[in-house]
Write an enzyme that holds these catalytic residues in place. Structure first.
Site, PDB file in Angstrom:
ATOM      1  N   SER A  56       0.906  -1.250  -0.057  1.00 16.53           N
ATOM      2  CA  SER A  56      -0.018   0.115   0.014  1.00 16.53           C
ATOM      3  C   SER A  56       0.853   1.339  -0.230  1.00 16.53           C
ATOM      4  CB  SER A  56      -1.072   0.160   1.249  1.00 16.53           C
ATOM      5  OG  SER A  56      -2.099  -0.766   1.020  1.00 16.53           O
ATOM      6  N   LYS A  59       0.412   3.629  -2.962  1.00 15.62           N
ATOM      7  CA  LYS A  59      -0.707   4.487  -3.004  1.00 15.62           C
ATOM      8  C   LYS A  59      -0.254   6.014  -2.965  1.00 15.62           C
ATOM      9  CE  LYS A  59      -4.497   1.631  -0.533  1.00 15.62           C
ATOM     10  NZ  LYS A  59      -3.964   0.396  -0.521  1.00 15.62           N
ATOM     11  N   SER A 116      -6.457   3.365   4.276  1.00 16.92           N
ATOM     12  CA  SER A 116      -5.758   2.577   3.154  1.00 16.92           C
ATOM     13  C   SER A 116      -6.882   1.866   2.147  1.00 16.92           C
ATOM     14  CB  SER A 116      -4.888   1.553   3.761  1.00 16.92           C
ATOM     15  OG  SER A 116      -3.774   1.308   2.900  1.00 16.92           O
ATOM     16  N   LYS A 221       2.848   7.080   5.211  1.00 18.18           N
ATOM     17  CA  LYS A 221       1.968   5.621   4.676  1.00 18.18           C
ATOM     18  C   LYS A 221       2.484   4.265   5.140  1.00 18.18           C
ATOM     19  CE  LYS A 221      -1.636   4.173   2.694  1.00 18.18           C
ATOM     20  NZ  LYS A 221      -1.628   2.977   3.630  1.00 18.18           N
TER      21      LYS A 221
END
Length: 389
Positions: A56, A59, A116, A221
């Site tokens: 993730s 992202k 997320s 993140k």
């Protein structure tokens, strides 16, 4: 005559006090990149250019595409996107969107950062490019422009795919880009929770383990898949300094949290930004040819500070490096030389030095003098020497 600036710099720094030695840091991460943004210094580079599954953390590239659309005026924070069945059916982390929803861009940003949400990523991809495949192609095109040389994208969410790869350095580049080029949106990365429509009360919290520790962390993140392991793109500020770091390939959530905290503490406690000289300080003088003056001072263009490991505060060495003599005319403020400071375990620091005055082109006498010197130097084989002082 060449001369060392070691004694001068050492004296300057000795007057500023001492710190504990900068201990070598051995990270358990498969790959890591730690960067002092304030001084532009790389503190750690472990497998930083290796393309790895980003989970993730990729992202961030989807968010970059969305932030660029906001900057360009193609969307606003209040723009609403539709939700496709494909987006709704995304597995993994989710905002729990359905086809009747029309989330705003601002809600999608929070859904991607805090929750997320894989579904939110697909919504953004389809809203900006029609399909996620088209969006992935745009991501790859944009990555090339941004210099993300070790990144390829197959989707918007980081869902496992052999074509989804990023290096930790590229992830760090994106983090720096958000901080420096999109400060108006950076605050979302420090948001602790986002209870979107109260649909999943237990899934409203930011997964970044550092945000609640009081160590200056404010982004960015996390990521995890079985293939990628546990990773984090993080940033923190303490005093006047900001660091950005990326770690990847940890074995557990707890190990990621511990390693992230260790890196932040190491980066701030084992290095210090120290002033070396004030703006206008003269480090050396250089010969000038064909001018109405025979020398020019090489001075700091601004106040000079460098990031140093604590163990080096007593013994900093430096050189003024340039290729001379310089030919007139010279304008005050022209960059003429580098002050090169060697640092233990860190790249050399290069600080530009500029002319302290303007030197006009001289008349007949200076030209005759220069012609004589050129002839003399040619006979001695010394024309165009690189000089270290």
């Amino acid at each position: 005559m060449p001369r060392s600036l070691a004694s001068f710099l050492a004296l300057c720094l000795m007057l500023l006090g001492f710190a504990l030695p900068a201990a070598a840091f051995e990270t358990r991460a498969r790959a890591a990149w730690v960067y002092d943004l304030t001084t532009g210094t790389v503190l750690m580079d472990k497998n930083a250019e290796t393309p790895l599954p980003p989970a993730s953390m990729s992202k961030l590239m989807t968010l970059n595409m969305l932030f660029e659309a906001l900057r360009d005026g193609r969307v606003t924070l209040d723009t609403r996107f539709s939700v496709s069945t494909r987006a709704k059916n995304m597995g993994g982390s989710t905002m729990f969107l359905n086809e009747t929803d029309r989330p705003t861009v601002e809600e999608l940003i929070q859904g991607i950062i805090v929750l997320s949400g894989n579904d939110a990523c697909v919504v953004v991809a389809e809203g900006l490019a029609g399909t996620e495949d088209n969006f992935a192609r745009l991501m790859n095109d944009r990555a090339k422009v941004l210099g993300l040389d070790n990144s390829t994208f197959a989707n918007a969410s980081g869902w496992p795919n052999p074509g989804q790869r990023m290096s930790v350095h590229d992830l760090g580049r994106l983090a720096v880009r958000f901080i420096t080029e999109f400060p108006e949106y950076y605050g979302y990365f420090g948001q602790h929770e986002f209870p979107y429509d109260n649909r999943a009360p237990q899934n409203r919290y930011n997964r970044n383990p550092l945000l609640k520790l009081g160590i200056g962390a404010d982004g960015l993140k996390t990521g995890h898949t079985e293939e990628a392991g546990y990773g984090l793109v993080g940033s923190a500020t303490q005093g006047t300094r900001r660091i950005v770091f990326v770690i990847s390939g940890l074995g557990t959530d707890a190990e990621r949290a511990q390693e992230s905290e260790r890196i932040v503490n190491w980066a701030f406690r084992q290095f210090a930004e120290k002033p070396v000289a004030e703006k206008g300080h003269e480090f050396a003088r250089a010969q000038v040819w064909m001018g109405d003056q025979t020398e020019v001072g090489l001075v700091a263009a601004e106040d000079v500070s460098v990031l140093l490991p604590g163990s080096q505060l007593e013994g900093v060495t430096g050189e003024v490096v340039y290729t001379g003599p310089f030919e007139a005319p010279i304008t005050q403020g022209d960059t003429l030389a580098d002050l090169v400071i060697k640092r233990e375990g860190l790249p050399e620091a290069h600080i530009p030095l500029v002319a302290d005055r303007s030197v006009a082109r001289g008349g007949l006498a200076p030209r005759l003098r220069t012609a004589f010197l050129v002839l003399k130097d040619k006979l001695e084989g010394q024309t165009g020497l690189a000089v270290s002082e």
